[in-house]
Design a protein around this motif. Structure first.
Motif, PDB file in Angstrom:
ATOM      1  N   GLU A   3      17.314 -45.256  10.492  1.00  0.00           N
ATOM      2  CA  GLU A   3      18.395 -45.783  10.103  1.00  0.00           C
ATOM      3  C   GLU A   3      18.880 -46.017   8.681  1.00  0.00           C
ATOM      4  O   GLU A   3      19.594 -45.736   7.589  1.00  0.00           O
ATOM      5  N   GLU A   7      19.533 -44.618   4.690  1.00  0.00           N
ATOM      6  CA  GLU A   7      20.595 -45.281   4.101  1.00  0.00           C
ATOM      7  C   GLU A   7      20.335 -45.825   2.676  1.00  0.00           C
ATOM      8  O   GLU A   7      21.773 -45.753   1.699  1.00  0.00           O
ATOM      9  N   GLU A  10      19.056 -43.384  -0.065  1.00  0.00           N
ATOM     10  CA  GLU A  10      20.473 -42.427   0.024  1.00  0.00           C
ATOM     11  C   GLU A  10      21.043 -43.530  -1.281  1.00  0.00           C
ATOM     12  O   GLU A  10      21.393 -43.144  -2.093  1.00  0.00           O
ATOM     13  N   GLN A  11      21.579 -44.230  -1.128  1.00  0.00           N
ATOM     14  CA  GLN A  11      22.333 -45.782  -1.747  1.00  0.00           C
ATOM     15  C   GLN A  11      21.319 -45.310  -4.134  1.00  0.00           C
ATOM     16  O   GLN A  11      21.665 -45.970  -4.358  1.00  0.00           O
TER      17      GLN A  11
END
Length: 67
Positions: A3, A7, A10-11
């Motif tokens: 997870e 993230e 995604e960033q």
């Protein structure tokens, strides 16, 4: 862990998108500045004026011939 890794990815994608957008905006601004500089240059102004004078002279000749 996965997870947190997602993230981070995604960033990274978000940051990449923001950088691409900024580069595009900077490029557009530089192109506009260059176009304005060329458009307003003395050589272009003189060229436009010359063409306008030639067009007016041609109009006068055509009007003279048609009378």
């Amino acid at each position: 862990y996965t997870e947190a890794q997602e993230e981070t990815m995604e960033q990274k994608f978000t940051q990449f998108g923001e950088r691409v957008t900024q580069v595009g905006q900077d490029l557009a601004e530089k192109a506009k500045t260059a176009f304005d500089s060329i458009h307003n240059s003395e050589a272009m102004t003189k060229t436009r004026d010359w063409f306008a004078e030639q067009l007016e002279a041609l109009k006068a000749k055509v009007q003279e011939i048609s009378q």
